[in-house]
Scaffold this motif. Structure first.
Motif, PDB file in Angstrom:
ATOM      1  N   PRO A  25       0.824  -1.209   0.000  1.00  0.00           N
ATOM      2  CA  PRO A  25       0.000   0.000   0.000  1.00  0.00           C
ATOM      3  C   PRO A  25       0.862   1.265   0.000  1.00  0.00           C
ATOM      4  N   GLY A  26       0.444   2.251  -0.769  1.00  0.00           N
ATOM      5  CA  GLY A  26       1.177   3.505  -0.836  1.00  0.00           C
ATOM      6  C   GLY A  26       0.885   4.248  -2.108  1.00  0.00           C
ATOM      7  N   LEU A  27       1.911   4.909  -2.646  1.00  0.00           N
ATOM      8  CA  LEU A  27       1.765   5.734  -3.846  1.00  0.00           C
ATOM      9  C   LEU A  27       2.737   5.314  -4.931  1.00  0.00           C
ATOM     10  N   LEU A  28       2.205   5.109  -6.119  1.00  0.00           N
ATOM     11  CA  LEU A  28       3.025   5.022  -7.314  1.00  0.00           C
ATOM     12  C   LEU A  28       3.162   6.450  -7.806  1.00  0.00           C
ATOM     13  N   VAL A  29       4.391   6.933  -7.926  1.00  0.00           N
ATOM     14  CA  VAL A  29       4.661   8.310  -8.329  1.00  0.00           C
ATOM     15  C   VAL A  29       5.374   8.272  -9.680  1.00  0.00           C
ATOM     16  N   LEU A  30       4.657   8.661 -10.730  1.00  0.00           N
ATOM     17  CA  LEU A  30       5.263   8.818 -12.045  1.00  0.00           C
ATOM     18  C   LEU A  30       5.724  10.264 -12.104  1.00  0.00           C
ATOM     19  N   VAL A  31       6.998  10.487 -12.401  1.00  0.00           N
ATOM     20  CA  VAL A  31       7.554  11.840 -12.303  1.00  0.00           C
ATOM     21  C   VAL A  31       8.345  12.204 -13.556  1.00  0.00           C
ATOM     22  N   CYS A  32       8.240  13.486 -13.945  1.00  0.00           N
ATOM     23  CA  CYS A  32       8.909  14.002 -15.137  1.00  0.00           C
ATOM     24  C   CYS A  32       9.503  15.373 -14.843  1.00  0.00           C
ATOM     25  N   ALA A  33      10.772  15.522 -15.143  1.00  0.00           N
ATOM     26  CA  ALA A  33      11.422  16.833 -15.052  1.00  0.00           C
ATOM     27  C   ALA A  33      11.244  17.539 -16.389  1.00  0.00           C
ATOM     28  N   GLU A  34      10.920  18.813 -16.313  1.00  0.00           N
ATOM     29  CA  GLU A  34      10.752  19.627 -17.516  1.00  0.00           C
ATOM     30  C   GLU A  34      11.919  20.591 -17.665  1.00  0.00           C
ATOM     31  N   SER A  82      10.454   7.250 -13.226  1.00  0.00           N
ATOM     32  CA  SER A  82      10.648   8.348 -14.179  1.00  0.00           C
ATOM     33  C   SER A  82       9.779   8.102 -15.408  1.00  0.00           C
ATOM     34  N   GLN A  83       9.129   9.171 -15.900  1.00  0.00           N
ATOM     35  CA  GLN A  83       8.278   9.032 -17.075  1.00  0.00           C
ATOM     36  C   GLN A  83       8.253  10.350 -17.842  1.00  0.00           C
ATOM     37  N   PHE A  84       9.200  10.490 -18.781  1.00  0.00           N
ATOM     38  CA  PHE A  84       9.309  11.726 -19.556  1.00  0.00           C
ATOM     39  C   PHE A  84       8.068  11.982 -20.406  1.00  0.00           C
ATOM     40  N   THR A  85       7.277  10.956 -20.689  1.00  0.00           N
ATOM     41  CA  THR A  85       6.103  11.153 -21.539  1.00  0.00           C
ATOM     42  C   THR A  85       5.025  12.005 -20.870  1.00  0.00           C
ATOM     43  N   LEU A  86       5.150  12.286 -19.582  1.00  0.00           N
ATOM     44  CA  LEU A  86       4.210  13.206 -18.936  1.00  0.00           C
ATOM     45  C   LEU A  86       4.319  14.612 -19.513  1.00  0.00           C
ATOM     46  N   GLY A 107      17.388  15.399 -16.792  1.00  0.00           N
ATOM     47  CA  GLY A 107      16.264  14.647 -16.248  1.00  0.00           C
ATOM     48  C   GLY A 107      16.727  13.599 -15.252  1.00  0.00           C
ATOM     49  N   ARG A 108      17.807  12.886 -15.599  1.00  0.00           N
ATOM     50  CA  ARG A 108      18.354  11.873 -14.684  1.00  0.00           C
ATOM     51  C   ARG A 108      18.851  12.526 -13.403  1.00  0.00           C
ATOM     52  N   ARG A 109      19.554  13.652 -13.522  1.00  0.00           N
ATOM     53  CA  ARG A 109      20.075  14.343 -12.342  1.00  0.00           C
ATOM     54  C   ARG A 109      18.934  14.759 -11.411  1.00  0.00           C
ATOM     55  N   LEU A 110      17.880  15.340 -11.982  1.00  0.00           N
ATOM     56  CA  LEU A 110      16.754  15.794 -11.171  1.00  0.00           C
ATOM     57  C   LEU A 110      15.963  14.627 -10.588  1.00  0.00           C
ATOM     58  N   TYR A 111      15.824  13.563 -11.357  1.00  0.00           N
ATOM     59  CA  TYR A 111      15.159  12.356 -10.853  1.00  0.00           C
ATOM     60  C   TYR A 111      15.951  11.780  -9.680  1.00  0.00           C
ATOM     61  N   ARG A 126      11.004   2.973  -3.120  1.00  0.00           N
ATOM     62  CA  ARG A 126      11.533   2.088  -4.154  1.00  0.00           C
ATOM     63  C   ARG A 126      11.467   2.849  -5.474  1.00  0.00           C
ATOM     64  N   THR A 127      12.184   2.365  -6.484  1.00  0.00           N
ATOM     65  CA  THR A 127      12.228   3.091  -7.752  1.00  0.00           C
ATOM     66  C   THR A 127      12.142   2.142  -8.939  1.00  0.00           C
ATOM     67  N   GLY A 128      11.872   2.769 -10.074  1.00  0.00           N
ATOM     68  CA  GLY A 128      12.043   2.100 -11.348  1.00  0.00           C
ATOM     69  C   GLY A 128      13.495   2.292 -11.764  1.00  0.00           C
ATOM     70  N   GLN A 129      13.755   2.191 -13.052  1.00  0.00           N
ATOM     71  CA  GLN A 129      15.112   2.378 -13.574  1.00  0.00           C
ATOM     72  C   GLN A 129      15.056   3.444 -14.654  1.00  0.00           C
ATOM     73  N   PHE A 130      15.756   4.536 -14.452  1.00  0.00           N
ATOM     74  CA  PHE A 130      15.711   5.672 -15.372  1.00  0.00           C
ATOM     75  C   PHE A 130      16.060   5.217 -16.789  1.00  0.00           C
ATOM     76  N   ALA A 131      15.271   5.657 -17.747  1.00  0.00           N
ATOM     77  CA  ALA A 131      15.479   5.440 -19.189  1.00  0.00           C
ATOM     78  C   ALA A 131      15.383   3.977 -19.619  1.00  0.00           C
ATOM     79  N   ALA A 132      14.875   3.122 -18.754  1.00  0.00           N
ATOM     80  CA  ALA A 132      14.723   1.712 -19.120  1.00  0.00           C
ATOM     81  C   ALA A 132      13.332   1.475 -19.700  1.00  0.00           C
ATOM     82  N   ASP A 133      13.197   0.375 -20.421  1.00  0.00           N
ATOM     83  CA  ASP A 133      11.895  -0.102 -20.860  1.00  0.00           C
ATOM     84  C   ASP A 133      11.307  -0.851 -19.673  1.00  0.00           C
TER      85      ASP A 133
END
Length: 158
Positions: A25-34, A82-86, A107-111, A126-133
């Motif tokens: 239980p918690g939050l999935l946070v999809l995040v994008c640096a502009e 990380s999700q740049f498509t936002l 984007g990676r630095r800010l993430y 916990r995290t995903g992996q930056f720029a990964a599929d």
């Protein structure tokens, strides 16, 4: 910075067949640096995420933050992906433009800064992996999905 929050019962990120991040239980946070974002926007975004009261209290009212969940007997996790498509702009046609997204290195630095700050402020990150599929699996609880945007600060000439 842009984020989409999903209140989840569970969420998992898989890369190349391996689970790289998972929470209950918690939050999935999809995040994008502009473009133009700095660490300050990330700090403001994280503060808002941690204080947003979107979890149910004992009366079933959305009155608890992910941090308050601990007092309710459950520690809420954050799964930050990380999700740049936002930053997609679809006003010009049917093919999205992502020119508003920060350049990959920035984007990676800010993430990474965002994740580092989250780990200092919250016990389960916990995290995903930056720029990964990535394949993201989640059970949206509610469903509750909240978009957030902290625009880059604009310098004022005096």
């Amino acid at each position: 910075m842009i984020a989409v929050l999903q209140r989840v019962s569970m969420a998992r990120v898989v890369v190349a067949g391996q689970t790289v991040g998972e929470i209950g239980p918690g939050l999935l946070v999809l995040v994008c640096a502009e473009q133009g974002d700095t660490a300050a926007e990330g700090d403001k975004l994280l503060a808002k995420i941690l204080k947003l009261r979107i979890f149910s209290d004992a009366q079933g009212k959305m009155n608890l933050s992910v941090q308050d969940m601990d007092g309710a007997g459950t520690v809420g996790g954050l799964l930050i992906v990380s999700q740049f498509t936002l930053a997609a702009d679809v006003r010009g046609g049917n093919r999205p433009s992502f020119t508003a997204a920060a350049a990959p290195d920035e984007g990676r630095r800010l993430y990474d800064l965002f994740v580092e700050q989250a780990r200092r402020a919250h016990p389960i990150v916990r995290t995903g992996q930056f720029a990964a599929d990535m394949q993201v699996t989640l059970v949206n609880n509610g469903p509750v999905t909240i978009p957030l945007r902290i625009p880059p600060a604009v310098a004022c000439a005096t």
